[in-house]
Design an enzyme around this catalytic site. Sequence first.
Site, PDB file in Angstrom:
ATOM      1  CE  LYS A  33       2.749   2.257   0.130  1.00 51.58           C
ATOM      2  NZ  LYS A  33       3.699   3.182  -0.503  1.00 51.58           N
TER       3      LYS A  33
ATOM      4  CE  LYS B   3       1.875  13.216  10.103  1.00 49.13           C
ATOM      5  NZ  LYS B   3       2.243  13.504  11.454  1.00 49.13           N
TER       6      LYS B   3
ATOM      7  CE  LYS C 238       7.829   0.842   8.274  1.00 51.15           C
ATOM      8  NZ  LYS C 238       8.559   0.613   7.036  1.00 51.15           N
TER       9      LYS C 238
END
Length: 326
Positions: A112, A196, A193
Amino acid sequence: MEQPILSGIQPTGKLHIGNYLGAVSNWVKLQDQYDCFFTIVDMHSLTADYKPAEKSQQILSTVIDLLASGIDPEKSTLFIQSQLPEHAELAWYFATLTPIAFLERMTQYKDKSARQKENINAGLFIYPALQAADILLYKPYGVPVGEDQLQHLELTNDIARKFNARFGKTFELIKPLLTKTPRIMSLLDPSKKMSKSLGDQHVINMSDEVKVIEKKLSRAVTDTGKSGQMSAGTKNLFTLLENFSTPDEVSFYREAFRAGNIKYSDLKGNLAKLIAHHFAPYRKKRAELEKNPDYVMQVIATGREKARAIASQTLQEVKTKMGLVI
Ligand code: TRP
């Protein structure tokens, strides 16, 4: 039965079929076996970029999605993390027990941070301590998650061990309840993956109507079907077929792939119908729930009370053992 389990999901908007196959469909089944706690981890979701004006709607939408998917508030406790201050409080106590070196090892943190270079906030770093608090507050037997969460569960157990060693036996170690959940990949970039955050065209939402699904699937990456090697995109379509179609139909397309004459437009058209059909009851229930906000708010309030009864007890025990109760 009566052994609690707990899991959490971030409210980032509408649920997509990756969330469904990877987590929610499994939760729905677990309700009959265990005393379930499901939490919408809105505080975790603040560690990624977000728009404040959209957040409350995203939280509500996730509650509605879970109810429409079959999470039954008669069987499960469904609650919103930020409505229980116990979570943040225990996360702080846990942070004081967590070596920085452990947090630096977390692959989700590294991934992240690489993705949001402008926003590597301290919340993102101690995210796993909050997750450990979410879990240990309810002293669950197990935690149903996908494989990408294993490292966070190991850290949760590290924290539990450290707490027990320093302050006396308080927490049992928890078990990851890994299910054979398929990893659903993005339609447009099947090396990633389905998420959204990649953009709406990468995902199929559970609420998408057949026309929308057809359009998204028509653009999904495949291969020429001639090389004999199955590309990641094609593999992903087969994974979806396996989950939404019949074994006969899967064999039919596998055979066509092997023979080098697979028609992807045909496969995609079929798949779109199957997915839309699968989620028809869900869409109906979702529409009903949207018309009934009082009911949804009441589910949230009840969940909060039920969760709080347990969370506050654990927190009191923790504070006592740590020497905070005077
Ligand atoms: N980190 C989890 C995820 O990204 C979400 C989560 C937060 C969670 N708290 C949890 C999952 C507690 C299980 C239990 O999916």
